[in-house]
Design a protein around this motif. Structure first.
Motif, PDB file in Angstrom:
ATOM      1  N   HIS A 137       4.260  -8.627  -3.257  1.00 22.60           N
ATOM      2  CA  HIS A 137       3.334  -8.002  -2.312  1.00 22.60           C
ATOM      3  C   HIS A 137       2.814  -6.687  -2.896  1.00 22.60           C
ATOM      4  O   HIS A 137       3.545  -5.998  -3.642  1.00 22.60           O
ATOM      5  N   LYS A 140       4.681  -3.011  -2.918  1.00 22.79           N
ATOM      6  CA  LYS A 140       5.875  -2.718  -3.731  1.00 22.79           C
ATOM      7  C   LYS A 140       5.589  -1.538  -4.667  1.00 22.79           C
ATOM      8  O   LYS A 140       4.546  -1.514  -5.320  1.00 22.79           O
ATOM      9  N   THR A 147      14.556  -7.521 -10.214  1.00 24.98           N
ATOM     10  CA  THR A 147      15.009  -8.879 -10.533  1.00 24.98           C
ATOM     11  C   THR A 147      14.511  -9.305 -11.912  1.00 24.98           C
ATOM     12  O   THR A 147      15.273  -9.868 -12.714  1.00 24.98           O
TER      13      THR A 147
HETATM   14  O1  LIG Z   1       9.867  -6.661  -2.103  1.00 19.43           O
HETATM   15  C1  LIG Z   1      10.463  -6.075  -3.021  1.00 19.43           C
HETATM   16  O2  LIG Z   1      10.223  -4.896  -3.341  1.00 19.43           O
HETATM   17  C2  LIG Z   1      11.510  -6.803  -3.775  1.00 19.43           C
HETATM   18  N1  LIG Z   1      12.214  -6.131  -4.646  1.00 19.43           N
HETATM   19  C3  LIG Z   1      13.284  -6.658  -5.411  1.00 19.43           C
HETATM   20  C4  LIG Z   1      12.988  -6.537  -6.897  1.00 19.43           C
HETATM   21  O3  LIG Z   1      12.300  -5.585  -7.306  1.00 19.43           O
HETATM   22  O4  LIG Z   1      13.477  -7.369  -7.663  1.00 19.43           O
HETATM   23  C5  LIG Z   1      13.693  -8.051  -5.017  1.00 19.43           C
HETATM   24  C6  LIG Z   1      12.563  -8.899  -4.577  1.00 19.43           C
HETATM   25  C7  LIG Z   1      11.745  -8.214  -3.474  1.00 19.43           C
END
Ligand SMILES: O=C(O)C1=N[C@H](C(=O)O)CCC1
Ligand SMILES: NC(=O)c1ccc[n+]([C@@H]2O[C@H](COP(=O)([O-])OP(=O)(O)OC[C@H]3O[C@@H](n4cnc5c(N)ncnc54)[C@H](O)[C@@H]3O)[C@@H](O)[C@H]2O)c1
Length: 251
Positions: A137, A140, A147
Motif C-alpha cells: 500500500h 507504507k 519482509t
Molecule cells: O503494511 C506494512 O507496512 C507491512 N510491513 C511489513 C514489512 O515491511 O515487511 C510486513 C508486511 C506489511
C-alpha cells in the motif's frame, strides 16, 4: 488470561491487534497506548506481554524502554538492523530480568509470508538467479519491506552456504531500476493504491523459472501470528531475543 498492552494502538496494525486481543478467549486488553502516551504506565503488574506496532524510527526506543520496565515484548514494527538487534540484546543483559526477559521480533506475522520465506530459502541453492519484488500500500513509510530484507538475506545465506557464484547480471548503466541490492540479491519495491502486503520471489535457471508469491489481502491475516507470539511469550518461548515467526512453527 494473558494481559496484553498494545503500543501503536491507534495505527493500522495496532487497532487490529486491539480487536484481536479483545476477541480471543485467552487474552485481555490492559493498556492501549499511542504517540504521546507514557510507556512507564506499562508494568509487570498490569501486563504480561506488550505488542508493539509503531514506526521504524521509534520502535527501538520503545523496546528498550519496555525492557527497562521488565515486560516481555512482541514487535511487529520493521526497520531492524544488526546494530539495533545488538542494542536489544545488550539491554536485555543489563535489564531488570536478564535471565527471563523475552523479546520477539517478526518482520511478518502472516503464515503465507513466513512459508514463502521458508520455501525461498530452501529453493535458493538450486537457481542461478534470484530477485525479490515486494508490493505494498502507498501509505507504507519504509522501502524495501522488512519482509523482503529478511527474504533476501535468507536467500543470500543459502547461496553462500552452497558456495554459489554471484547472480548473473550484465547491467552497465543503472539509474535505480535494478532495485536495492541486499547481500547480493536485488530487491524491488512497488507502492500501489489497492494493495496491502505482497511479495514475489523469482528464481531462474536456463530455460526455467520458479515464482513463490505470498499475498496478505487484509491485515486480519497477521493476527493469528501475533496471537501465537503472545501465547508463546506468555508460555514456553525461550528467554532472550528471538527473530522470526518460523521459530514458533513446526517447519
Ligand atoms: O503494511 C506494512 O507496512 C507491512 N510491513 C511489513 C514489512 O515491511 O515487511 C510486513 C508486511 C506489511
Ligand atoms: N510484522 C508484521 O507482520 C507487519 C505487518 C504489517 C505492518 N508491519 C509494520 O508495522 C509497523 C506499523 O505499521 P502500520 O501500518 O500499523 O503503521 P501506522 O502508521 O498505521 O501506525 C503506527 C502507529 O504508531 C503510532 N506511534 C508513532 N510513534 C509512536 C510512539 N513513539 N509511541 C507509540 N506509538 C507511536 C502512530 O501514532 C500510529 O498510530 C510498520 O513498521 C510496518 O511495516 C508489520
Amino acid at each position: 488470561m494473558i494481559k496484553v498492552s498494545v503500543v501503536g494502538a491507534k495505527g493500522r496494525m495496532g487497532s487490529h491487534v486491539v480487536a484481536a486481543v479483545n476477541n480471543a478467549s485467552d487474552t485481555e486488553l490492559s493498556l492501549a497506548l499511542d504517540a504521546g502516551d507514557d510507556l512507564a504506565q506499562i508494568t509487570p503488574d498490569n501486563t504480561d506481554v506488550v505488542v508493539e506496532f509503531t514506526v521504524p524510527s521509534v520502535s527501538l526506543t520503545n523496546v528498550l524502554t519496555l525492557i527497562g520496565q521488565g515486560v516481555d515484548v512482541v514487535v511487529g514494527t520493521t526497520g531492524w538492523t544488526d546494530e539495533k538487534l545488538a542494542q536489544v540484546k545488550e539491554a536485555i543483559a543489563k535489564g531488570p530480568k536478564p535471565e527471563t526477559q523475552k523479546v520477539f521480533i517478526a518482520p511478518n506475522f502472516a503464515i503465507s509470508a513466513v512459508l514463502a520465506d521458508y520455501f525461498a530459502v530452501k529453493a535458493a541453492r538450486y537457481f542461478e538467479s534470484a530477485e525479490v519484488i515486494e508490493l505494498h500500500h502507498p501509505t507504507k513509510v519504509d522501502a524495501p519491506s522488512g519482509t523482503a530484507i529478511h527474504t533476501a538475506r535468507g536467500i543470500a545465506e543459502a547461496r553462500k552456504a552452497a558456495g554459489m557464484a554471484p547472480v548473473p547480471d550484465a547491467t552497465e548503466t543503472d539509474g535505480g531500476s535494478r532495485g536495492q541490492v541486499i547481500d547480493g540479491i536485488h530487491v524491488h519495491a512497488v507502492r500501489l493504491r489497492g494493495l496491502n502486503a505482497h511479495e514475489e520471489v523469482l528464481f531462474g535457471n536456463v530455460g526455467e523459472q520458479l515464482t513463490i508469491r505470498a499475498d496478505s489481502f487484509d491485515r486480519t491475516s497477521f493476527m493469528p501470528g501475533v496471537l501465537l507470539a503472545v501465547r508463546k511469550l506468555a508460555g514456553d518461548a525461550p528467554a532472550g531475543l528471538t527473530v522470526g515467526l518460523d521459530h514458533f512453527l513446526d517447519l
